[in-house]
Design a protein around this motif. Structure first.
Motif, short mmCIF file in Angstrom:
data_model
loop_
_atom_site.label_atom_id
_atom_site.label_comp_id
_atom_site.label_asym_id
_atom_site.label_seq_id
_atom_site.Cartn_x
_atom_site.Cartn_y
_atom_site.Cartn_z
N UNK A 484 0.56 -1.12 0.06
CA UNK A 484 -0.09 0.30 0.08
C UNK A 484 0.93 1.42 0.00
N UNK A 485 2.07 1.51 0.86
CA UNK A 485 2.71 2.59 0.95
C UNK A 485 2.91 2.95 -0.72
N UNK A 486 3.85 2.30 -2.01
CA UNK A 486 4.11 2.98 -2.82
C UNK A 486 3.26 3.07 -3.43
N UNK A 487 1.86 3.12 -3.10
CA UNK A 487 0.83 3.13 -4.14
C UNK A 487 -0.26 4.51 -3.87
N UNK A 488 0.21 4.37 -1.98
CA UNK A 488 -0.09 5.92 -1.63
C UNK A 488 0.55 7.42 -1.79
N UNK A 489 1.96 6.41 -2.02
CA UNK A 489 2.67 7.27 -2.04
C UNK A 489 3.27 7.85 -3.62
N UNK A 490 3.10 7.11 -4.95
CA UNK A 490 2.47 7.50 -6.12
C UNK A 490 0.99 9.05 -6.07
N UNK A 553 11.54 6.26 -10.07
CA UNK A 553 10.82 6.13 -11.09
C UNK A 553 9.51 4.73 -10.55
N UNK A 554 10.26 4.01 -9.32
CA UNK A 554 9.77 2.47 -8.84
C UNK A 554 8.50 3.05 -8.27
N UNK A 555 7.76 1.76 -7.92
CA UNK A 555 6.28 2.15 -7.20
C UNK A 555 5.62 1.19 -7.88
N UNK A 556 4.64 1.69 -8.50
CA UNK A 556 3.55 0.87 -8.93
C UNK A 556 3.87 -0.62 -9.86
N UNK A 557 5.05 -0.18 -10.94
CA UNK A 557 5.75 -1.15 -11.23
C UNK A 557 6.05 -2.84 -9.76
N UNK A 558 6.47 -1.82 -9.26
CA UNK A 558 7.24 -2.60 -8.14
C UNK A 558 5.98 -3.99 -7.36
#
Length: 597
Positions: A484-490, A553-558
């Motif tokens: 969840x954290x990377x998605x919220x960050x994006x 540039x990472x986040x959703x793909x990761x």
């Protein structure tokens, strides 16, 4: 402790034996006690009825004989002759002998009466067997004084001077009646009817209350009629008799507490003249039952020990191979196939179902180990390496952004906010350092997210509008960590590109078959080409390009890559992003139940 089948088998034997024998002994003891008590009560009352009839018969004989002597012409003529001063001593002696003969004949007609005597206050007494004695000693006898002073007609067991002249003297119970008048102060002569104590005592001894119970024949004042010396020496007996005297019923059973913490069973019957009281303690009455109970307990203990030995012997042939099998299964679960094979002996002779299962499992472990080495080991290692690499890519990326925030807060001299950020960061880092765990409880992942949101709210303040909605059971579900954290960050990052206020909504739905994670924002949206590329990448299972991407540039793909690696075809996602109307990302994860320890 009870995980072991051996221990459970032994415990089952113990519980079954203790419960069965305990229940049987308890019911047997209580039922036997009830039966014995009922039998003693009914039997004692029945025997007392018979003995009461016997006493009434004896009393009727005594009263009949007394009436016969009292109303006899011989008695009247004798009383007149001794009162006539004009008669010579010889004539009076003849009258005395005639009365003695009459008393002898009358006594012989009544089997219950041992002797009859008539006493004159001048010191003369006449009895059966031509006994005419001039002796004033009887005037000092207790029974004589009691009759004269108190008018007591019945004399309890005592030694009588008439009986002492017999070859074998014995104790008697006596009835005293005046001759010629019923007023003791006006009497001229006293008639004393003697009945042997044995006449009353012998049939009384045949009435039993257990092995040690005693039956007493008492007068109306509660004093013993017969020579039962144990009555006077026992305070408990006197207390029990006093309890009977307070009861109005003619017969019955009382339970009186004694000094030993139990009850005395008191069976009583009130006769016309006297009182019958039978006393036996529960301890004495149930002595054999207590012995039987103790024997049952001892037998049960011995049987229990034998059962434990038998259960141990029987379980050894079952639990030992099953324990090895369970240990081998745990080793297989951990991936330690060599240890699993060592726990199960090879070339074991199959004697039963347990041996067959053990042998089959060993063969299965051997085949599985070989299959993993030749077919899947390299692929599994590669997937694990890729997953760990993706996971490690998240931590420095997040840490870099947070350190920038802390630097900014420090320059703004926002010490309180800086401390809060450090505390939240510390909790997040403590959670993120657990890289050995792929799955974490859903609730812990949400807690991690809340710490991150608190950092964002400190950073952006009122410019950030973020909310979380939870629905369903969060405590028993697991998921891949750091989703969840990377998605919220994006979402926050891209919302601020075109909006002064970023709005982010996080929804978590825990459903019976799946967990749905939804993140919505009010950013500019994602281009359709990028969405299609993300779908295509998830199908290709190629993640090298993600690992080579710059940290910004990472986040959703990761996130998508790690879910695809871990869940495979069971994972799915949807991305909805109308142009300039924000983005909605939904991840659908299969249910992972937490294992209870």
């Amino acid at each position: 402790m009870f995980y072991s089948l051996k221990n459970r088998l032994i415990a089952s034997f113990v519980v079954l034996l203790v419960l069965s024998f305990g229940t049987v002994s308890f019911l047997l003891f209580n039922e036997s006690r009830s039966i014995v008590r009922s039998y003693i009560e009914s039997s004692a009352l029945e025997k007392m009825d018979e003995y009461g009839s016997y006493i009434n018969m004896a009393l009727n004989q005594i009263y009949d004989l007394s009436s016969l002597v009292y109303n006899s012409d011989v008695t009247k003529s004798w009383d007149i002759a001794l009162s006539d001063p004009s008669l010579s001593s010889g004539e009076k002696m003849l009258s005395n002998i005639e009365l003695s003969r009459f008393l002898t004949q009358t006594t012989n007609n009544y089997s219950g009466v041992s002797s009859v005597s008539i006493y004159r206050p001048e010191g003369l007494w006449i009895s059966i067997g031509n006994q005419v004695v001039a002796d004033k000693e009887f005037l000092e006898e207790p029974w004589y004084k009691d009759f004269m002073q108190n008018g007591n007609h019945w004399v309890s067991a005592h030694n009588d001077q008439v009986e002492s002249r017999q070859s074998k003297p014995y104790q008697v119970v006596s009835l005293l009646l005046p001759i010629g008048t019923f007023e003791p102060s006006l009497y001229k002569s006293v008639m004393k009817v003697n009945v042997s104590v044995d006449f009353f005592l012998e049939p009384l001894k045949r009435i039993h209350l257990g092995d040690s119970g005693t039956i007493f024949l008492l007068d109306q004042n509660g004093l013993p009629i017969l020579s039962q010396h144990e009555y006077a020496s026992d305070p408990e007996t006197i207390r029990n008799v006093e309890a009977v005297k307070t009861v109005r019923a003619r017969q019955g059973v009382l339970y009186v507490p004694n000094d030993r913490g139990m009850n005395d069973i008191v069976v009583y019957k009130k006769l016309n003249q006297w009182l019958l009281v039978g006393i036996v303690s529960e301890q004495d009455l149930y002595a054999k039952l207590y012995t039987l109970r103790n024997s049952i307990i001892l037998f049960t203990t011995l049987l229990l020990l034998c059962a434990i030995l038998v259960a141990t012997w029987l379980s050894h042939g079952i639990t030992k191979p099953l324990s090895r099998l369970a240990s081998a299964m745990r080793s297989v679960q951990k991936g330690d196939f060599a240890h699993a094979e060592s726990r199960i002996p090879a070339d074991q002779i199959v004697r039963n179902e347990v041996g067959y299962v053990t042998s089959t499992f060993r063969n299965m472990v051997e085949q599985l180990r070989h299959h993993i080495k030749t077919e899947f080991e390299l692929k599994l290692l590669r997937q694990q390496a890729e997953y760990k690499a993706l996971l490690l890519q998240i931590n420095p990326h997040f840490l870099f952004n947070t350190l920038e925030l802390m630097s900014s807060l420090s320059m703004q001299q926002r010490t309180g906010d800086t401390v809060k950020v450090i505390e939240s960061l510390g909790k997040m880092m403590r959670f993120s350092l657990r890289i050995s765990e792929d799955l974490v409880p859903l609730q812990e992942e949400l807690t991690y997210l809340k710490h991150y949101v608190s950092i964002l709210q400190i950073r952006f303040g009122e410019r950030l509008d973020i909310s979380t909605q939870e629905e369903g059971d969060m405590d028993s579900r697991q998921m891949v960590k750091f989703i969840l954290q990377p998605l919220v960050e994006n979402a926050v990052k891209y919302s601020f590109l075109h909006q002064t206020i970023a709005k982010v909504v996080i929804r978590i739905y825990s459903e019976p078959e799946q967990v749905r994670l939804i993140v919505e924002d009010n950013g500019p949206g994602i281009a359709e080409e990028l969405i299609q590329r993300l779908y295509a990448e998830s199908l290709s299972s190629q993640f090298d390009h993600i690992l080579n991407t710059g940290s910004r540039q990472i986040g959703l793909r990761n996130v998508l890559a790690r879910c695809q690696l871990y869940y495979g075809a069971r994972f799915s996602f949807t991305i909805e992003s109308p142009q300039d109307h924000g983005t909605r990302i939904e991840l659908i994860l299969p249910v992972q139940q937490m294992l209870t320890k």
